[in-house]
Design a protein around this motif. Structure first.
Motif, PDB file in Angstrom:
ATOM      1  N   THR B  60       0.821  -1.219   0.132  1.00 38.19           N
ATOM      2  CA  THR B  60      -0.505   0.293  -0.128  1.00 38.19           C
ATOM      3  C   THR B  60       0.863   1.392   0.064  1.00 38.19           C
ATOM      4  OG1 THR B  60      -0.038   0.119   2.527  1.00 38.19           O
ATOM      5  CG2 THR B  60      -1.674  -1.330   1.398  1.00 38.19           C
ATOM      6  N   ARG B  61       1.975   1.163  -0.229  1.00 38.31           N
ATOM      7  CA  ARG B  61       2.855   1.918  -0.033  1.00 38.31           C
ATOM      8  C   ARG B  61       3.824   2.087  -1.611  1.00 38.31           C
ATOM      9  NH1 ARG B  61       6.104   0.904   5.685  1.00 38.31           N
ATOM     10  NH2 ARG B  61       3.675   1.489   6.716  1.00 38.31           N
ATOM     11  N   SER B  76       1.227   7.224   0.873  1.00 37.94           N
ATOM     12  CA  SER B  76       0.522   6.154   0.729  1.00 37.94           C
ATOM     13  C   SER B  76       0.360   6.628  -1.160  1.00 37.94           C
ATOM     14  CB  SER B  76      -0.470   6.403   1.313  1.00 37.94           C
ATOM     15  OG  SER B  76      -1.010   8.097   0.892  1.00 37.94           O
ATOM     16  N   LEU B  77      -0.707   5.510  -1.183  1.00 37.87           N
ATOM     17  CA  LEU B  77      -1.778   4.442  -2.527  1.00 37.87           C
ATOM     18  C   LEU B  77      -1.973   6.180  -3.384  1.00 37.87           C
ATOM     19  CD1 LEU B  77      -1.636   1.437  -3.483  1.00 37.87           C
ATOM     20  CD2 LEU B  77      -0.311   2.454  -3.246  1.00 37.87           C
ATOM     21  N   GLU B 337      -2.379  -5.668  -4.272  1.00 38.16           N
ATOM     22  CA  GLU B 337      -1.006  -5.803  -3.447  1.00 38.16           C
ATOM     23  C   GLU B 337       0.023  -6.008  -3.389  1.00 38.16           C
ATOM     24  OE1 GLU B 337      -1.414  -5.719   0.120  1.00 38.16           O
ATOM     25  OE2 GLU B 337      -2.876  -4.715   0.470  1.00 38.16           O
TER      26      GLU B 337
END
Lengths: 72, 340
Positions: B60-61, B76-77, B337
């Motif tokens: 998620t980064r 962050s996304l 993911e």
């Protein structure tokens, strides 16, 4: 005969001692030039420019390398 | 020495590309999808970068490597800045001149060309070791837990030099592959050998920016297993290059940059820039690992760097600003993911 061999060996040693530092200096200077050239090339690759400008930048790096190598 | 200089100069003059752009795209039948920009409340300065050289998504980064700031900025996304990894210096966990990175299961590997090292960090930024590589690297790929792959471009005049090097996690050299010889001119070498290193289908993918071959895939033992040629409808651009020995000939520009996600390859198509140069366009071709074009994605700006995660696209624009896009109309598989 032995004396001649001795003189020849001594001459070789003296010449070697005189030439070696020059060769070592030349080699280290060439290494310096290539390091600078690789840094220059990396800066060109990282520039957010089009390929033609990048190619021009790389050409400038090559020319600078040639100049640097001549300054021994 | 004089001869060497003369040659370097003449090659330097020869390099310049007689840029006749011939659009080669015949891609009318392929579906084109649009994207819309996601605007976030985070301040624009958080997304301004000095000289971003790589983007990677892990979980998620989003990780952005900035070679001038000598740090990895982690977002962050949604594009919100979270924290930085590394700083300028020659100590453990510091960078002299980072040029590429690759992430595998939360561990970030960074190629520091000035230090001749590969450095490792956990995803939260703690230093996890390094090793010396003995040359200035060009690109880096983490193939798996144990293997790091590095590429280098040949030095001017270098002949029959290895282009790819496989190292284990501790820095032991495992294998070399793809011998190349310099043309004697860095600009022409870029056209011959300019590439990205990506992970595609568990293989090392060398994605070329120019030429007849679009990508070469190698296995974990550095054996060449397959290659991709551009499809007939690949939107390439043709331009003329003067090669030092072979003379002038047309070269196909295939992609400005690339990203892989899942089983797909995302190639930023070449285009004509506002200043007349040949560079990135706003069109991204999405291909299967076999090279078939699935679709095109049209961005409203030139894409200088790209990372993909599901239906989300992270783009660096001409001003080195991070922009986030999503497929318009909610198409796509959702934010995934991990990155392939």
């Amino acid at each position: 005969m032995r004396q001649k061999v001795g003189v020849a060996l001594l001459t070789l040693l003296v010449v070697g001692l005189l030439v070696m530092p020059v060769l070592v200096a030349a080699q280290s200077h060439a290494d310096y030039c290539y390091d600078e050239w690789e840094r220059c090339r990396e800066r060109a690759f990282e520039a957010d420019v089009g390929w033609i400008k990048m190619t021009l930048m790389l050409t400038t790096c090559d020319i600078a390398l040639g100049k640097c190598l001549l300054k021994v | 020495m004089k001869k060497a200089k003369k040659k370097t100069l003449s090659c330097g003059l020869l390099v310049l590309i007689g840029s006749s752009f011939l659009a080669g795209a015949k891609a009318d039948q392929i579906k084109t999808v649009a994207v819309s920009e996601i605007r976030y409340p985070s301040p624009a300065e958080e997304r301004m970068l000095a000289r971003p050289v790589d983007l990677e998504v892990e979980g998620t980064r989003l990780f952005v490597l900035d070679s001038q700031e000598r740090k990895i900025k982690v977002y962050s996304l949604e594009g919100k800045w979270l924290y930085d990894i590394g700083r300028y210096g020659s100590g453990p966990g510091e960078f002299m001149h980072p040029v590429d990175m690759s992430i595998h299961r939360g561990e970030v590997a960074v190629l520091d060309s000035e230090a001749y090292q590969v450095k490792f960090f956990s995803a939260d930024g703690s230093f996890a070791g390094s090793f010396q590589i003995g040359f200035r690297g060009y690109r880096l790929l983490r193939l798996n837990e144990e293997t790091v792959v590095l590429s280098r471009l040949p030095r001017v005049k270098e002949k029959n030099a290895s282009f790819l090097f496989y190292f284990d996690r501790k820095g032991k050299r495992l294998a070399e592959a793809l011998k190349v010889s310099s043309t004697g001119n860095s600009g022409v070498d870029l056209v011959q050998f300019g590439h990205d290193l990506r992970l595609g289908g568990g293989k090392v993918a060398v994605v070329y920016k120019f030429g007849q071959e679009m990508a070469v895939f190698l296995d974990e033992k550095a054996h060449r297993v397959s290659s991709l040629k551009p499809a007939a409808n690949h939107p390439s651009l043709s331009f003329r290059v003067n090669f030092p020995k072979q003379g002038s000939r047309d070269v196909q520009a295939l992609a400005f940059t690339s990203a892989f996600f899942g089983e797909e390859i995302y190639l930023v198509c070449p285009g004509k820039m506002a200043d007349g140069d040949l560079g990135p366009s706003g069109r991204v071709a999405v291909l299967s690992l076999k090279g078939e074009i699935h679709r095109f994605i049209d961005f409203p700006l030139a894409v200088f760097k790209l990372a993909v995660s599901g239906d989300r696209f992270f783009v660096l624009d001409e001003e080195a600003q991070l922009r986030v896009f999503a497929l318009a109309g909610g198409q796509g598989a959702g934010v995934g993911e991990g990155r392939q």
